[in-house]
Design a protein around this motif. Structure first.
Motif, PDB file in Angstrom:
ATOM      1  N   ALA A  21       0.894  -1.195   0.130  1.00 23.43           N
ATOM      2  CA  ALA A  21       0.078   0.065  -0.061  1.00 23.43           C
ATOM      3  C   ALA A  21       0.849   1.166   0.093  1.00 23.43           C
ATOM      4  O   ALA A  21       2.178   1.209   0.724  1.00 23.43           O
ATOM      5  CB  ALA A  21      -0.819  -0.027   1.376  1.00 23.43           C
ATOM      6  N   ASN A  22       0.463   2.181  -0.840  1.00 23.03           N
ATOM      7  CA  ASN A  22       1.266   3.707  -0.872  1.00 23.03           C
ATOM      8  C   ASN A  22       0.973   4.455   0.227  1.00 23.03           C
ATOM      9  O   ASN A  22      -0.344   4.683   0.383  1.00 23.03           O
ATOM     10  CB  ASN A  22       1.123   4.258  -1.962  1.00 23.03           C
ATOM     11  N   VAL A  23       1.795   4.634   1.260  1.00 19.58           N
ATOM     12  CA  VAL A  23       1.532   5.417   2.535  1.00 19.58           C
ATOM     13  C   VAL A  23       2.286   6.737   2.231  1.00 19.58           C
ATOM     14  O   VAL A  23       3.444   6.984   2.259  1.00 19.58           O
ATOM     15  CB  VAL A  23       2.036   4.704   3.813  1.00 19.58           C
ATOM     16  N   PRO A  24       1.572   7.750   2.108  1.00 15.72           N
ATOM     17  CA  PRO A  24       2.235   9.028   1.938  1.00 15.72           C
ATOM     18  C   PRO A  24       3.159   9.367   3.211  1.00 15.72           C
ATOM     19  O   PRO A  24       2.924   9.056   4.425  1.00 15.72           O
ATOM     20  CB  PRO A  24       0.896  10.370   2.013  1.00 15.72           C
ATOM     21  N   GLY A  25       4.159   9.836   2.761  1.00 17.20           N
ATOM     22  CA  GLY A  25       5.339  10.293   3.849  1.00 17.20           C
ATOM     23  C   GLY A  25       5.965   8.992   4.386  1.00 17.20           C
ATOM     24  O   GLY A  25       7.006   9.245   5.383  1.00 17.20           O
ATOM     25  N   GLN A  26       5.772   7.951   3.989  1.00 22.15           N
ATOM     26  CA  GLN A  26       6.582   6.742   4.485  1.00 22.15           C
ATOM     27  C   GLN A  26       8.066   6.846   3.868  1.00 22.15           C
ATOM     28  O   GLN A  26       8.240   7.046   2.788  1.00 22.15           O
ATOM     29  CB  GLN A  26       6.232   5.561   3.737  1.00 22.15           C
ATOM     30  N   SER A  27       8.985   6.522   4.715  1.00 20.42           N
ATOM     31  CA  SER A  27      10.235   6.504   4.480  1.00 20.42           C
ATOM     32  C   SER A  27      10.838   5.529   3.278  1.00 20.42           C
ATOM     33  O   SER A  27       9.857   4.400   3.355  1.00 20.42           O
ATOM     34  CB  SER A  27      11.182   6.256   5.679  1.00 20.42           C
ATOM     35  N   ILE A  28      11.944   5.655   2.688  1.00 22.10           N
ATOM     36  CA  ILE A  28      12.200   4.673   1.784  1.00 22.10           C
ATOM     37  C   ILE A  28      12.358   3.200   2.505  1.00 22.10           C
ATOM     38  O   ILE A  28      12.096   2.197   1.950  1.00 22.10           O
ATOM     39  CB  ILE A  28      13.482   4.927   1.247  1.00 22.10           C
ATOM     40  N   GLN A  29      13.009   3.279   3.782  1.00 22.62           N
ATOM     41  CA  GLN A  29      13.234   2.075   4.422  1.00 22.62           C
ATOM     42  C   GLN A  29      12.263   1.315   4.670  1.00 22.62           C
ATOM     43  O   GLN A  29      11.811   0.052   4.650  1.00 22.62           O
ATOM     44  CB  GLN A  29      13.972   2.224   5.796  1.00 22.62           C
ATOM     45  N   ALA A  30      11.043   2.204   5.129  1.00 23.13           N
ATOM     46  CA  ALA A  30       9.459   1.412   5.542  1.00 23.13           C
ATOM     47  C   ALA A  30       8.992   0.767   4.049  1.00 23.13           C
ATOM     48  O   ALA A  30       8.353  -0.232   4.067  1.00 23.13           O
ATOM     49  CB  ALA A  30       8.655   2.482   6.122  1.00 23.13           C
ATOM     50  N   GLN A  31       9.235   1.624   2.922  1.00 24.56           N
ATOM     51  CA  GLN A  31       8.553   1.151   1.825  1.00 24.56           C
ATOM     52  C   GLN A  31       9.261  -0.088   1.262  1.00 24.56           C
ATOM     53  O   GLN A  31       8.782  -1.002   0.946  1.00 24.56           O
ATOM     54  CB  GLN A  31       8.791   2.010   0.570  1.00 24.56           C
ATOM     55  N   PHE A  32      10.750  -0.160   1.566  1.00 26.41           N
ATOM     56  CA  PHE A  32      11.545  -1.238   1.224  1.00 26.41           C
ATOM     57  C   PHE A  32      11.027  -2.629   2.042  1.00 26.41           C
ATOM     58  O   PHE A  32      10.657  -3.777   1.529  1.00 26.41           O
ATOM     59  CB  PHE A  32      12.976  -1.075   1.231  1.00 26.41           C
ATOM     60  N   GLU A  33      10.809  -2.300   3.437  1.00 25.75           N
ATOM     61  CA  GLU A  33      10.506  -3.610   4.235  1.00 25.75           C
ATOM     62  C   GLU A  33       8.952  -4.025   3.952  1.00 25.75           C
ATOM     63  O   GLU A  33       9.037  -5.203   3.922  1.00 25.75           O
ATOM     64  CB  GLU A  33      10.371  -2.815   5.519  1.00 25.75           C
ATOM     65  N   ALA A  34       8.029  -3.188   3.385  1.00 23.52           N
ATOM     66  CA  ALA A  34       6.899  -3.684   2.980  1.00 23.52           C
ATOM     67  C   ALA A  34       7.131  -4.291   1.634  1.00 23.52           C
ATOM     68  O   ALA A  34       6.614  -5.533   1.673  1.00 23.52           O
ATOM     69  CB  ALA A  34       5.926  -2.420   2.994  1.00 23.52           C
ATOM     70  N   PHE A  35       7.720  -3.843   0.889  1.00 25.37           N
ATOM     71  CA  PHE A  35       8.018  -4.418  -0.462  1.00 25.37           C
ATOM     72  C   PHE A  35       8.719  -5.976  -0.265  1.00 25.37           C
ATOM     73  O   PHE A  35       8.290  -7.056  -0.881  1.00 25.37           O
ATOM     74  CB  PHE A  35       8.933  -3.495  -1.394  1.00 25.37           C
ATOM     75  N   HIS A  36       9.565  -5.841   0.672  1.00 24.95           N
ATOM     76  CA  HIS A  36      10.480  -7.183   0.768  1.00 24.95           C
ATOM     77  C   HIS A  36       9.584  -8.304   1.493  1.00 24.95           C
ATOM     78  O   HIS A  36       9.664  -9.187   1.062  1.00 24.95           O
ATOM     79  CB  HIS A  36      11.632  -6.849   1.568  1.00 24.95           C
ATOM     80  N   HIS A  37       8.894  -7.826   2.382  1.00 19.21           N
ATOM     81  CA  HIS A  37       7.817  -8.712   3.158  1.00 19.21           C
ATOM     82  C   HIS A  37       6.838  -9.278   1.999  1.00 19.21           C
ATOM     83  O   HIS A  37       6.672 -10.618   1.938  1.00 19.21           O
ATOM     84  CB  HIS A  37       6.944  -7.983   4.195  1.00 19.21           C
ATOM     85  N   LEU A  38       6.374  -8.599   1.057  1.00 14.04           N
ATOM     86  CA  LEU A  38       5.391  -9.174   0.153  1.00 14.04           C
ATOM     87  C   LEU A  38       5.996  -9.806  -0.946  1.00 14.04           C
ATOM     88  O   LEU A  38       5.448 -10.479  -1.708  1.00 14.04           O
ATOM     89  CB  LEU A  38       4.657  -8.070  -0.384  1.00 14.04           C
ATOM     90  N   ASN A  39       7.341  -9.633  -1.214  1.00 16.27           N
ATOM     91  CA  ASN A  39       8.104 -10.393  -2.327  1.00 16.27           C
ATOM     92  C   ASN A  39       9.524 -10.891  -1.792  1.00 16.27           C
ATOM     93  O   ASN A  39      10.484 -10.517  -2.366  1.00 16.27           O
ATOM     94  CB  ASN A  39       8.285  -9.347  -3.369  1.00 16.27           C
ATOM     95  N   PRO A  40       9.424 -11.772  -1.091  1.00 18.69           N
ATOM     96  CA  PRO A  40      10.539 -12.550  -0.488  1.00 18.69           C
ATOM     97  C   PRO A  40      11.386 -13.226  -1.416  1.00 18.69           C
ATOM     98  O   PRO A  40      12.664 -13.214  -1.370  1.00 18.69           O
ATOM     99  CB  PRO A  40      10.224 -13.638   0.612  1.00 18.69           C
ATOM    100  N   TRP A  41      10.715 -13.497  -2.672  1.00 15.58           N
ATOM    101  CA  TRP A  41      11.434 -14.308  -3.606  1.00 15.58           C
ATOM    102  C   TRP A  41      12.477 -13.414  -4.380  1.00 15.58           C
ATOM    103  O   TRP A  41      13.442 -13.829  -5.273  1.00 15.58           O
ATOM    104  CB  TRP A  41      10.775 -14.805  -4.778  1.00 15.58           C
ATOM    105  N   VAL A  42      12.468 -11.988  -4.211  1.00 14.09           N
ATOM    106  CA  VAL A  42      13.445 -10.902  -5.072  1.00 14.09           C
ATOM    107  C   VAL A  42      14.643 -11.305  -4.361  1.00 14.09           C
ATOM    108  O   VAL A  42      15.585 -11.458  -5.045  1.00 14.09           O
ATOM    109  CB  VAL A  42      12.621  -9.670  -4.951  1.00 14.09           C
ATOM    110  N   LEU A  43      14.700 -11.502  -3.118  1.00 14.09           N
ATOM    111  CA  LEU A  43      15.962 -11.535  -2.166  1.00 14.09           C
ATOM    112  C   LEU A  43      16.528 -12.790  -2.841  1.00 14.09           C
ATOM    113  O   LEU A  43      17.977 -12.990  -2.990  1.00 14.09           O
ATOM    114  CB  LEU A  43      16.057 -11.190  -0.979  1.00 14.09           C
ATOM    115  N   ARG A  44      15.840 -13.944  -2.731  1.00 12.30           N
ATOM    116  CA  ARG A  44      16.365 -15.296  -3.215  1.00 12.30           C
ATOM    117  C   ARG A  44      17.020 -14.999  -4.625  1.00 12.30           C
ATOM    118  O   ARG A  44      18.173 -15.420  -4.735  1.00 12.30           O
ATOM    119  CB  ARG A  44      15.349 -16.243  -3.197  1.00 12.30           C
ATOM    120  N   HIS A  45      16.475 -14.571  -5.406  1.00 12.75           N
ATOM    121  CA  HIS A  45      17.130 -14.364  -6.874  1.00 12.75           C
ATOM    122  C   HIS A  45      18.050 -13.248  -6.842  1.00 12.75           C
ATOM    123  O   HIS A  45      19.278 -13.676  -7.828  1.00 12.75           O
ATOM    124  CB  HIS A  45      15.885 -14.242  -7.712  1.00 12.75           C
TER     125      HIS A  45
END
Length: 116
Positions: A21-45
Motif C-alpha cells: 500500500a502506498n502510504v504518503p510520507g513513508q520512508s524509503i526504508q519502510a517502503q522497502f521493508e513492506a515490499f520485501h515482506h510481500l516479495n521475498p523471492w526477489v532477495l532469493r534471486h
C-alpha cells in the motif's frame, strides 16, 4: 551452433510482484521493508545471481547489474506483468545481502544512505 546460457535454478518460483500500500510520507526504508515482506523471492534471486557471478569469477558486483538481470529474467518467466522493482531499494537489498552473507562484503560497494 551458439551456446545459450542456462537459466538460473529457481526461476520457476518467480511470482507476480505484490505492491505494498502506498502510504504518503513513508520512508524509503519502510517502503522497502513492506515490499520485501510481500516479495521475498526477489532477495532469493538476487542472492542466486550473486552466487552465479561469483562462480563465473566476478570479484566486484554492482547491484544495478543484478537488478537489470532480475528484470530480464522476470520478463522471461512471466507474461503481461510489468516488473516494478524500485531502484530506491538497491542500497537496501545490497545491505541485506551483505548482512546475510558477510563473506560477500568485498564484492559490493556500499555508499551512505541518502534517506532513512
Amino acid at each position: 551452433m551458439t551456446h545459450l546460457a542456462q537459466p538460473l535454478p529457481g526461476l520457476d518460483d518467480i511470482a507476480p510482484l505484490v505492491a505494498p500500500a502506498n502510504v504518503p510520507g513513508q520512508s524509503i526504508q519502510a517502503q522497502f521493508e513492506a515490499f520485501h515482506h510481500l516479495n521475498p523471492w526477489v532477495l532469493r534471486h538476487l542472492e542466486s545471481l550473486t552466487r552465479d557471478a561469483i562462480a563465473k569469477g566476478f570479484t566486484r558486483i554492482g547491484i544495478g547489474m543484478l537488478f537489470e538481470l532480475l528484470r530480464y529474467r522476470y520478463g522471461e518467466a512471466t507474461r503481461g506483468d510489468e516488473f516494478r522493482l524500485n531502484n530506491n531499494y538497491r542500497s537496501r537489498y545490497v545491505r541485506l545481502i551483505v548482512d546475510r552473507h558477510p563473506e560477500w562484503s568485498g564484492l559490493f560497494e556500499l555508499r551512505a544512505l541518502r534517506a532513512a
